[in-house]
Scaffold this motif. Structure first.
Motif, short mmCIF file in Angstrom:
data_model
loop_
_atom_site.label_atom_id
_atom_site.label_comp_id
_atom_site.label_asym_id
_atom_site.label_seq_id
_atom_site.Cartn_x
_atom_site.Cartn_y
_atom_site.Cartn_z
N LYS A 266 0.85 -1.19 0.00
CA LYS A 266 0.00 0.00 0.00
C LYS A 266 0.88 1.24 0.00
CE LYS A 266 -3.88 2.18 2.49
NZ LYS A 266 -4.80 2.07 3.65
N VAL B 51 0.31 5.66 -0.02
CA VAL B 51 -0.62 6.79 -0.08
C VAL B 51 0.17 8.09 0.10
CG1 VAL B 51 -1.12 6.62 2.39
CG2 VAL B 51 -2.75 7.79 0.89
N THR B 52 -0.21 9.10 -0.63
CA THR B 52 0.40 10.42 -0.50
C THR B 52 -0.63 11.47 -0.89
OG1 THR B 52 2.38 11.73 -1.02
CG2 THR B 52 1.30 10.64 -2.86
N THR B 53 -0.38 12.71 -0.52
CA THR B 53 -1.22 13.83 -0.93
C THR B 53 -0.33 14.88 -1.57
OG1 THR B 53 -2.84 13.45 0.82
CG2 THR B 53 -2.77 15.65 -0.14
N ARG C 268 -5.27 13.49 -2.88
CA ARG C 268 -4.83 12.28 -2.18
C ARG C 268 -4.82 11.11 -3.16
NH1 ARG C 268 -6.71 7.81 0.74
NH2 ARG C 268 -5.57 7.40 2.70
N GLU D 8 -3.97 7.06 -3.51
CA GLU D 8 -3.74 5.81 -2.78
C GLU D 8 -3.64 4.64 -3.74
OE1 GLU D 8 -6.57 2.97 -0.17
OE2 GLU D 8 -6.09 4.88 0.82
N TYR D 9 -2.62 3.81 -3.56
CA TYR D 9 -2.46 2.56 -4.29
C TYR D 9 -2.56 1.43 -3.28
CZ TYR D 9 -0.06 5.82 -7.50
OH TYR D 9 0.28 6.88 -8.29
N ALA D 10 -3.46 0.47 -3.48
CA ALA D 10 -3.66 -0.61 -2.51
C ALA D 10 -3.76 -1.96 -3.21
CB ALA D 10 -4.92 -0.35 -1.69
N GLN E 241 -6.28 1.90 -7.56
CA GLN E 241 -5.87 3.29 -7.39
C GLN E 241 -7.11 4.12 -7.07
OE1 GLN E 241 -3.17 4.91 -10.43
NE2 GLN E 241 -3.15 2.88 -11.39
N THR E 242 -7.02 4.93 -6.04
CA THR E 242 -8.12 5.81 -5.66
C THR E 242 -7.58 7.22 -5.48
OG1 THR E 242 -9.15 3.97 -4.48
CG2 THR E 242 -10.02 6.17 -4.06
N THR F 183 3.10 11.07 3.15
CA THR F 183 3.39 9.88 2.34
C THR F 183 3.62 8.70 3.27
OG1 THR F 183 4.38 11.23 0.60
CG2 THR F 183 4.93 8.88 0.62
#
Length: 306
Positions: A49, A51-53, A128, A130-132, A142-143, A189
């Protein structure tokens, strides 16, 4: 550098993909240059996972060529997971106005570049990404959302496998583009590994004047966080770097161009950085890799520095 040709695909697969993405048959070569970057990897484990913004700053008011901002994640099979913020000569195809970006989730691989739905975002927006890795241990979701309002901006899922080992930012300029006019900030991140890797933090690298702060780990080295990353505005003549992961995309609502970029070394020759393409049928870029990486065959059309 290579643009994927329709001949790579089976007739049925390419026809379906092209129809869905409005792809014309001519594909053209372009030249890329790069802004600053921060990267981590390869890990001794794998990423499950990330995630970053990103706060992108305003897009150039006028654009020559195409400009991309993205956090990317790569694996040994050649897929690059990369949600992109894009600046074209006209961004009206996603509903953006002057100074706004178009954002969409996407994945690049031997098959070309595949995309989710686009949305416009402003320079002050907190985007934002996010890769999960999903429960099947093969599909990546990807969201992309607005971190403040929660509004969904783009999604995409792809069967890219459980082998992601590297993560980094990209600031990419195609066709002598108008470079970034403001710094980009990445905040909060967080990269989660399948198992602990206490050495992962030691792989962090920067290029092009980029800086970071607040690198920490938790859960015995399984979770790694970077409080902030700052990518400076590009100069009038952006310099090519050799530490950025070098895969890109270029698409519009009515046209689609796919590419794999390679950076050049010193005047004595060229070498491709980690995760870059280094071979494949019709490939005309660098075929040697920067030390300690070697060019490894993935399939007839694609080899990668690993």
């Amino acid at each position: 550098m290579l643009y994927i040709q329709p001949a790579i695909f089976s007739t049925l697969a390419f026809a379906s993909w092209a129809a869905a993405n409005l792809v014309p048959s001519p594909i053209f070569k372009r030249a890329d240059t790069w802004g600053g970057s921060v990267s981590l990897g390869p890990t001794k484990s794998t990423i499950v996972k990330a995630v970053t913004t990103i706060i992108p700053g305003p897009a150039p008011p006028t654009q020559n060529g195409v400009l991309f901002l993205w956090p990317g994640m790569s694996n040994g099979t050649g897929d690059l997971i990369q949600a992109t913020l894009e600046s074209w000569q006209s961004n009206s195809w996603c509903g953006a106005t002057t100074g706004q970006w178009c954002v969409r989730a996407s994945v690049f691989g031997w098959f070309g570049q595949l995309d989710g739905n686009p949305s416009p975002v402003s320079g002050s927006d907190q985007v934002r990404i996010e890769y999960a890795l999903q429960a099947d241990k093969n599909t990546w979701l990807q969201t992309v959302t607005n971190a403040v309002t929660g509004a969904l901006l783009s999604t995409y899922s792809s069967p890219s496998g459980p082998y992601m080992r590297g993560y980094g930012t990209g600031t990419e300029c195609n066709d002598n583009c108008s470079g970034t006019i403001a710094a980009q900030s990445y905040i909060n991140t967080v990269i989660t590994l399948a198992s602990a890797d206490t050495t992962f933090g030691g792989t962090i690298a920067t290029a092009g004047g980029a800086t970071y702060s607040g690198l920490t780990s938790s859960d015995g080295g399984k979770v790694w966080s970077i409080a902030s990353i700052s990518i400076p505005a590009m100069s009038k003549a952006p310099q090519t770097t050799t530490t950025s992961k070098t895969t890109t995309k270029a698409t519009t609502a009515s046209t689609k161009t796919t590419t794999k970029a390679n950076t050049t070394g010193g005047s004595g020759g060229c070498s491709a950085p980690q995760y870059a393409q280094c071979g494949g049928n019709g490939f005309a870029g660098c075929t040697s890799c920067a030390s300690p990486y070697t060019c490894k065959l993935q399939n007839e059309w694609y080899s990668q520095c690993l």
